[in-house]
Design an enzyme around this catalytic site. Structure first.
Site, short mmCIF file in Angstrom:
data_model
loop_
_atom_site.label_atom_id
_atom_site.label_comp_id
_atom_site.label_asym_id
_atom_site.label_seq_id
_atom_site.Cartn_x
_atom_site.Cartn_y
_atom_site.Cartn_z
N GLU A 32 -3.99 -5.53 3.22
CA GLU A 32 -2.85 -5.08 2.41
C GLU A 32 -3.08 -3.82 1.59
O GLU A 32 -3.39 -3.87 0.41
CB GLU A 32 -2.42 -6.19 1.44
N GLU B 127 -1.60 -14.32 6.88
CA GLU B 127 -1.29 -15.08 5.66
C GLU B 127 0.17 -15.48 5.68
O GLU B 127 1.03 -14.71 6.11
CB GLU B 127 -1.50 -14.25 4.38
C1 PNW Z 1 -1.36 -11.44 -0.77
N1 PNW Z 1 4.18 -8.97 -3.04
O1 PNW Z 1 -0.93 -10.64 -1.83
C2 PNW Z 1 -2.86 -11.32 -0.81
O2 PNW Z 1 -3.44 -10.92 0.40
C3 PNW Z 1 -3.54 -12.51 -1.37
O3 PNW Z 1 -4.78 -12.13 -1.88
C4 PNW Z 1 -2.65 -13.18 -2.41
O4 PNW Z 1 -3.28 -14.19 -3.12
C5 PNW Z 1 -1.45 -13.71 -1.65
O5 PNW Z 1 -0.80 -12.68 -0.92
C6 PNW Z 1 -0.41 -14.38 -2.55
O6 PNW Z 1 0.08 -13.47 -3.47
C7 PNW Z 1 0.38 -10.29 -2.07
O7 PNW Z 1 4.44 -8.68 -4.22
C8 PNW Z 1 0.69 -9.96 -3.36
O8 PNW Z 1 5.07 -8.88 -2.15
C9 PNW Z 1 1.95 -9.51 -3.68
C10 PNW Z 1 2.92 -9.42 -2.69
C11 PNW Z 1 2.61 -9.76 -1.39
C12 PNW Z 1 1.33 -10.21 -1.07
#
Ligand code: PNW
Length: 484
Positions: free
Chosen positions: A202, A390
Site C-alpha cells: 500500500e 487483505e
Molecule cells: C491496510 N483506508 O491499511 C493495511 O495494509 C493494514 O496494515 C491495516 O491494518 C488494514 O488495512 C486495516 O486498516 C489501510 O483509509 C488503511 O482506506 C487505511 C485504508 C485502507 C487500508
C-alpha cells in the site's frame, strides 16, 4: 415491546417470565427442519489465508538488535496515535508465534501473509545485516512449515528504518536502492523457503499519509512536489526490488506486491457506468498501479500536476514496470463511479451520510468491491493471477462474561464480500487466493488498539487469544471451500 420480548427469549439472554409462551413454542419438536442455503463452492485449490504485518503484531521492538523504524519514532511522539499507544509489545508475536501458528492450523488456512521488518534485518537500513533479526523469520518459517502452511512474505509494510528517514526517507532515491539491496539480501537468505514475495504494501498509506497529510509515520506535511517525487521513488523501489529478488532467488519464485488499489464500481450496471468505473480505476491509481502495470504515467496525471509532476527517466519507467507474476490487492471498500462530461470522463459519487461503515469510519461496507475490483483490474491490464492480499472488518467487539466474542457484523461483512468474490471467480476472474485481515486483533497504526480487525480477540494486557465467532465462520468456510 412484544418484539423485544421475543428476541430476548429466543436468545435466552435473560429470564423473562413474560416471554415464556414463546420459549415453549421454540422448543416444540414439530417445527420443520430448515435447510441451509446452497453452498457457493470455490474452485479446487483456491487458497485461504490470513494476513498480518510486522509492526502491528511482533512487539519486541528492541530485541536481538532490531533498529528503530519511523513507526517507533512516530508512535512515541505525543499526540500522533490514539491515546499515545505504541506497538512496543502489540501481540508479542515475536515470542508467541508458535501459539499463533497453532491458531492458523486449527483454522485450516493453507497460507499465511506476514511482513519482514526491514529494521530487524538491517537495523540502520543499509550496511551490515543483523543475522539475529533474520533468525526470527527462520523460526517462523519452521513453524509454518511444520503446520503445512505456505508463507507469503511482504518486504515492506511501512516500517522504514529511522536511519533512512534521517536522510530524507522516500524523498531520497537512495532509499529506493537501499530497499532493493535489502530485498536482494532477504531473498538470498530465504528464497529456498519462500516462494511468494510481495515487495511493498500500500503505497498510499506510507507516502501520501506519511509525507502529505502527516497522519502516518513519519508524520510530515511536505510540499506537493516532494510528495510526488516520493511516490515515484517508492514505485521505483518496487521495480528495483522485483529485479533484485529474481536475481538473488535460489528457486523459481513468484514476485508481486500488495496494493490497496483505489477501487471504483459502476453505480448502476449499464455500459456507461461500467466504462466510468474502468476510467476511474486507471486514473485514480495513475501514480501507483497504473505506472507499474503500464510503464507510463497517464497524460492526465502529469498534466494535472503541472510543475509538481515527478522527475523521471525512461529507464526508470522500465524498471518500475518490471514484469510481476501476480498482483495482490487489498480490498476493503470501493466507491461508485458515474459518467461525467469532464476531461476524466467519470465522476466519483459522494457518499450519502447514511452509507454504512465499520468501526473504522473509512471502511464503508461495499461487498461488490470483491466482485468489481479484481474484475476490472484483470480486464483493464490483463492480469492473470490475482490474490486478495487483505480484506477484513473492524468491529466493536466485546469479550462477554462467558468468554465469547459474538462478532455477527464481521461475519455478515465477510459472507457478503465472499459471495461477491465467488460471483467473480465463477465468471472467470483469476483470483487464486484470499487473505483475511487479520488473524489477530493488532496495532491499527494511528488508531492504536482502538480498532479490532482480528477473527481472534486479543487481550493486550494478558496476551490471551480468544477465537471469535467469525473464526468459526471462516473455519467452516475453509473446510468446505464454500461460502454459505
Ligand atoms: C491496510 N483506508 O491499511 C493495511 O495494509 C493494514 O496494515 C491495516 O491494518 C488494514 O488495512 C486495516 O486498516 C489501510 O483509509 C488503511 O482506506 C487505511 C485504508 C485502507 C487500508
Amino acid at each position: 415491546m412484544k418484539r423485544r420480548c421475543f428476541l430476548r427469549s429466543a436468545l435466552a439472554l435473560t429470564a423473562a417470565p413474560a416471554c415464556q409462551p414463546l420459549i415453549v413454542r421454540a422448543a416444540s419438536a414439530d417445527l420443520p427442519e430448515i435447510s441451509k442455503s446452497t453452498p457457493r463452492t470455490f474452485p479446487q485449490g483456491f487458497l485461504w489465508g490470513t494476513a498480518t504485518a510486522a509492526y502491528q503484531v511482533e512487539g519486541a521492538v528492541r530485541a536481538d538488535g532490531r533498529g528503530p523504524s519511523v513507526w517507533d519514532t512516530f508512535s512515541h511522539t505525543p499526540g500522533k496515535t490514539y491515546q499515545g499507544e505504541t506497538a512496543d509489545i502489540a501481540d508479542d508475536f515475536y515470542h508467541l508465534y508458535k501459539e499463533d501458528v497453532a491458531l492458523m492450523k486449527e483454522l485450516g488456512t493453507q497460507t499465511f501473509r506476514f511482513s519482514i521488518a526491514w529494521p530487524r534485518v538491517f537495523p540502520e537500513g543499509t550496511g551490515r545485516p543483523n543475522p539475529k533479526g533474520l533468525d526470527f523469520y527462520k523460526r517462523l518459517l519452521d513453524a509454518l512449515d511444520s503446520a503445512g502452511i505456505a508463507p507469503y512474505a511482504t518486504l515492506f509494510h511501512w516500517d522504514l528504518p529511522q536511519a533512512l528517514q534521517d536522510s530524507g526517507g522516500w524523498t531520497n532515491i537512495a532509499t529506493s536502492h537501499a530497499f532493493a539491496d535489502y530485498a536482494a539480501y532477504v531473498a538470498s537468505q530465504l528464497s529456498d523457503r519462500i516462494q511468494h514475495w510481495m515487495t511493498i504494501n500500500e503505497f498510499d498509506s506510507f507516502i501520501d499519509a506519511g509525507y502529505a497529510t502527516g497522519e502516518s509515520a513519519p508524520g510530515l506535511k511536505l510540499p506537493r512536489k516532494d510528495v510526488m517525487q516520493a511516490r515515484h521513488y517508492a514505485v521505483l523501489a518496487h521495480g528495483l526490488a522485483v529485479q533484485a529478488i529474481r536475481a538473488a532467488a535460489k528457486q523459481s519464485i513468484k514476485v508481486g506486491l500488495a496494493e490497496d488499489i483505489s477501487g471504483a464500481m459502476p453505480a448502476i450496471q449499464d455500459a456507461a457506468h461500467i466504462r466510468a468505473a474502468e476510467l476511474a480505476i486507471r486514473e485514480i491509481n495513475a501514480q501507483y498501479i497504473t505506472v507499474i502495470l503500464e510503464g507510463r504515467y497517464t497524460d492526465l496525471y502529469l498534466r494535472n500536476l503541472g510543475a509538481d509532476a515527478p522527475h523521471f527517466t525512461p529507464e526508470e519507467l522500465k524498471v518500475i514496470s518490471s514484469p510481476i507474476d501476480f498482483l495482490g490487492i487489498n480490498v476493503y471498500t470501493t466507491q461508485e463511479a458515474s459518467p461525467a462530461d469532464t476531461p476524466e470522463g467519470f465522476a466519483i459519487i459522494p457518499r450519502p451520510a447514511s452509507y454504512p461503515h465499520a468501526s473504522s469510519n473509512w471502511l464503508f461496507v461495499t461487498p461488490q468491491a470483491l466482485y468489481w475490483t479484481p474484475k476490472l483490474v484483470s480486464q483493464i491490464w490483463g492480469v492473470k493471477e490475482i490474490y486478495i492480499t487483505e480484506n477484513g472488518y473492524s468491529s466493536e467487539d466485546i469479550l462477554r462474561p462467558d468468554g465469547r466474542v459474538l462478532d455477527t457484523d464481521r461475519i455478515d461483512y465477510l459472507r457478503n464480500y465472499l459471495l461477491e468474490l465467488h460471483r467473480g471467480v465463477s465468471e472467470g476472474v483469476p483470483v487464486r487466493g484470499y487473505f483475511l485481515w487479520s488473524l489477530l486483533d493488532n496495532y491499527e497504526w494511528s488508531d492504536g488498539f482502538s480498532k479490532r480487525f482480528g477473527i481472534t480477540y486479543v487481550d493486550f494486557k494478558t496476551q490471551k487469544r480468544t477465537p471469535k465467532l467469525s473464526y468459526d465462520f471462516y473455519k467452516d468456510l475453509i473446510h468446505t471451500n464454500s461460502v454459505v
